[in-house]
Structures are given as C-alpha cells and as structure tokens.
Design a protein around this motif. Structure first.
Motif, short mmCIF file in Angstrom:
data_model
loop_
_atom_site.label_atom_id
_atom_site.label_comp_id
_atom_site.label_asym_id
_atom_site.label_seq_id
_atom_site.Cartn_x
_atom_site.Cartn_y
_atom_site.Cartn_z
N TYR A 34 4.52 9.90 -5.26
CA TYR A 34 5.13 8.73 -3.85
C TYR A 34 6.37 8.42 -4.39
O TYR A 34 6.70 7.63 -4.06
N LEU A 41 5.89 5.03 -4.64
CA LEU A 41 5.42 4.04 -4.04
C LEU A 41 3.98 3.21 -3.74
O LEU A 41 3.23 4.10 -3.93
N LEU A 71 0.46 2.95 -2.48
CA LEU A 71 -0.71 3.78 -1.87
C LEU A 71 -1.44 3.50 -1.82
O LEU A 71 -2.00 2.21 -1.97
N ASN A 79 4.91 6.67 7.49
CA ASN A 79 4.78 7.43 5.84
C ASN A 79 3.46 8.15 5.83
O ASN A 79 2.82 8.78 6.75
N CYS A 121 0.62 11.47 4.58
CA CYS A 121 0.02 10.49 4.05
C CYS A 121 -0.63 12.13 3.34
O CYS A 121 -0.40 13.34 3.98
N CYS A 147 -1.62 7.56 1.10
CA CYS A 147 -0.89 7.52 2.48
C CYS A 147 0.23 6.80 1.51
O CYS A 147 0.06 5.39 0.62
N GLU A 148 0.98 6.36 1.53
CA GLU A 148 2.49 5.10 1.68
C GLU A 148 2.33 4.23 1.94
O GLU A 148 1.76 4.37 3.30
N ASP A 167 5.29 1.30 2.70
CA ASP A 167 6.27 1.17 3.23
C ASP A 167 6.67 1.06 4.41
O ASP A 167 5.54 1.14 5.69
N LYS A 203 12.06 4.42 8.01
CA LYS A 203 11.64 3.58 6.93
C LYS A 203 12.26 2.80 7.08
O LYS A 203 13.78 2.56 7.59
#
Length: 442
Positions: free
Chosen positions: A7, A9, A11, A113, A115, A128-129, A131, A163
């Motif tokens: 990711y 990113l 989470l 996002n 998941c 899950c992201e 952002d 995004k």
C-alpha cells in the motif's frame, strides 16, 4: 506482517475474518509444509511456494485460496499468520464490510481507496487505503448544508474514484512561477476606476467569438490551454473579428519542451515566450490529444503556416505566418484586470485549487473550511468577466474540465480579496494580427 510494500499509505483495519482450509484431518502426512519453505513464501503470489500432498500440491503464498476449493497447505494459517482455524470462532471467519461478507484475499474498492482481507496480528482484517479522494460525499454534504457558503457542490462523475493526488497532478498543471517572473513589471493604465462597469462578460460583448470550453483530460495542461485560449481571444478582438483562430494547446504541450514538462506541468512565462518567438498554429493543424504527443511542427526550419504543415486561412486577411504575440505583461490589481478585460479581452490567471473546488457545481466559489489546507495545486484559468450577486462580487472564469463541470464549464469566484490567489498572477498580451503587422514573424 509488514504491508507497506503493498500500500505505501495509511491503512485502516476494519473487521476480522478467517478462512477454513480444505487440507485437514488425521490421515494427512505430518508435514511440515509451509514451515519448510523460505519466509518469503508467505507473502505475494508465488506458485513456486508449493508442497506435495496426497498426489497433488498445496500452496503457501497469500493467494493459495485461488480456486473455489481451497488449496492452502495445512500449516499455512498457523505458520504464516499465526491463526489456528480450529480454535477460531465461526463468527470471526467471515469479513464483514459495508454490510457484506468477504473471504480472505478478496479485494474491493470504495471510491478511490482499495481494501483487501489480509492477515494482521494473528487474525484477518479488512485493510483499506485511507487517501483523500477528489470527490468526497461527506465534503459535498458539509458544503451544501452550510448556510454561510454561497456555492453548491456535487459529484462530478469523471472525478469519482480518483485520488486527490491524481487530481492535483493531472487535472491542474501550472507550475509555480519563478521568483524572477513574479518580478514582472505590472501595467498601470490611466482610467477612472469609479466608472468601471458593475458587470461585464466577454461572452456577451463578443458573442460566439471567444474560445470554447475545453477538457484537458488526465493531463496537467492548464498552462497550455489557457495560453492558447487567451491568445485566440486576443486575435479575434484585436483584429475586429477578421481573424478567428482557435490556437493549438497541443503544440505547446508537444513542442514547448525547453523548461516545460508537458502533461506534468508548465510555466506560463515560458509558454508566452514560445508564443512570442516561435508562434502558434491552429487547432485543426495540431489537434489536442491530451498526451505527450511528438512535436510534428518543423518550427526551427520555417516560419510559415504552410511550411509548418498547416493550411493558411482561406478568407482575408491572408495570413502567411504563424500566430505570434507581444511579451506578456502582468496586471497589478482588481480594477486593472477589469480594465484589461473590457478593452483587450480575457486574461490568464493562476489560482490555488483545493479539494472542494473539484466538486463545484454552481454559485460564487470561496474555499470552504472543510478541506485539508496543506493539499492543493496550482491551476490556470481564463477570466472572461465579472459581476456581483446578492452583494458578493465575483469573477467569471472559464475552466478546462469540460462543459458538464460547474456552470457549463465556467465558474464564479469571489472578487477583490485574492481568493485562492486568483488575483496574484494575472497575464495579458497583445496579439500581432495581419492588420497591425507589428512583430509578425517573417
């Protein structure tokens, strides 16, 4: 388990899940299976991470449940994830997310996002992201329910699922002017600012003559589109309607490459230098594709339209050479901008774009308090007029996100207070028409 490789990113863990394996029972060979493999076999998708079992193969990678019948090795969950399916309650063997059940490894997307059901801390969680997205339903609701905000927000379908970082990178595209450029001398014409019209629109004053609304697509091309459109407008106005070119933004994207980054952004001062020294061709000659198309204009070898591979205008006045402009000049304040527009045509402006602007649909825009202050990018727009509504002064500007965005591709933004820095760097030029001849290439 380290998930940063997947990711990169932030989470969010949502709900637990476990998966029941098919290989189990006292008649199975004792193994070990996954425990005998390298640690890397517990991650990713590696078909080599398999072991013989009952005349077939079982797997130890994170995609071992690749068929409707699970083919994970008996010790996959215990060795790779520290989970004992036999002791895990049935209620924790299903992933619940947004009211639905998901198995291990299942991927879903929520807005922008992604998941996935993944093993974390001896259980399986929906990861899950987190952002920020270009379009956020919560942000739209906050804007529309705030009585102090004079504009409305809505979902703009082309932006949904993207995004915010994508929007800033590919839906804007103007690079911050260099310090030396900010030092550009501003023109201060002599006029009575108190006699300035209360409202004005170039679209009304020069009907069906101004450049149309464009859609830059997923290409950071606002710098090129506004440069070409402002130049087009100026040729119409300064030739009294005799020259009506729609000039090529793609030429700037493809050919103005010294110091510029095409779809990754460009500087306005360099774009105007190119327009002055090299000259622009029309849209028909070099159509917009919104990408890094190779430059096909032999501008170093010739100065003529015909030599550039273009068809010169058939109606008089006869133009032989490419369209060129004077050095760009900067406009210093609100009334100077108004005077320039009413006398010479639309101007080019740079503004900061925050998350909520992507969802603008109508009204007089002012950045809301609901957006992250540190997330923004610079964008070029074309100011075509001004007015006031219910005591709120505004600029009328053309955007480059298509006619279905905003007010048929246009938007209004608060005037006189440098909202989103829209009055900080405003540019005008003089078009060298065939009639005035001054500065025409050739």
């Amino acid at each position: 388990m380290n998930l940063s490789w997947r990711y990169g990113l932030a989470l969010i863990a949502v709900v637990s899940v476990a998966h029941v394996v098919s290989y189990s029972g006292p008649d199975l060979p004792p193994g070990p299976y996954c425990a005998a493999k390298p640690d890397s076999c517990c991650n990713g998708r590696e078909d080599r991470c398999s072991a013989p079992i009952l005349g077939t193969l079982c797997y130890c990678d994170d995609f071992c449940n690749r068929t409707t019948t699970d083919d994970c090795c008996p010790d996959f969950w215990s060795h790779c994830h520290g989970i004992n399916p036999e002791s895990t309650p049935e209620t924790l063997r299903i992933c619940f997310y947004n009211g639905r059940e998901y198995e291990y490894g299942k991927k879903v997307t929520t807005n922008c996002n992604k998941c996935e059901c993944t093993a974390v801390n001896e259980q399986l969680d929906m990861i899950c992201e987190a952002d920020p997205c270009m379009i956020e339903p919560e942000l739209i609701s906050e804007v529309n329910n705030d009585p102090t905000i004079s504009w409305k927000a809505a979902n703009y379908t082309p932006f949904w699922g993207h995004k915010l970082s994508e929007g800033i990178e590919l839906r804007l595209g103007t690079l911050t002017p260099q310090k030396s450029t900010y030092g550009m001398v501003s023109l201060h014409p002599i006029y009575d600012s108190k006699r300035m019209a209360r409202s004005f629109s170039a679209l009304v004053n020069w009907p069906n003559k101004m450049a149309p609304i464009h859609d830059q697509g997923w290409c950071g091309a606002s710098w090129a589109i506004t440069t070409a459109d402002v130049a087009s407008d100026r040729f119409v106005i300064m030739s009294d309607g005799l020259e009506t070119p729609e000039l090529s933004a793609q030429q700037l994207l493809s050919c103005n490459n010294r110091g510029q980054q095409s779809c990754n952004g460009g500087y306005l001062d360099i774009a105007w230098q190119f327009s002055r020294k090299i000259g622009l061709v029309n849209e028909e000659c070099f159509p917009y594709v919104g990408g890094n198309k190779k430059c096909t204009i032999p501008w170093k070898k010739t100065k003529s339209l015909k030599g550039s591979g273009c068809i010169p205008p058939s109606s008089p006045p006869t133009r032989v050479n490419r369209y060129t402009v004077s050095p760009a000049h900067r406009l210093g304040n609100e009334t100077d901008i108004m005077y320039e527009i009413i006398n010479s045509g639309p101007v080019q402006a740079t503004m900061r774009v925050y998350q909520d602007f992507f969802a603008y649909t109508d009204g007089i825009y002012k950045k809301s308090r609901y957006v992250p202050q540190q997330l923004y990018g610079y964008h070029s727009v074309r100011i075509v007029g001004w007015g006031d509504e219910n005591g709120i002064k505004y600029w009328l500007a053309a955007n480059s996100w298509g006619e279905s965005w905003g007010e048929n591709g246009y938007f209004r933004i608060v005037r006189g207070v440098n909202e989103c820095e829209i009055e900080s760097f405003v540019i005008g030029v003089w078009a060298f028409t065939v009639e005035n001849k001054a500065g025409v290439i050739g």
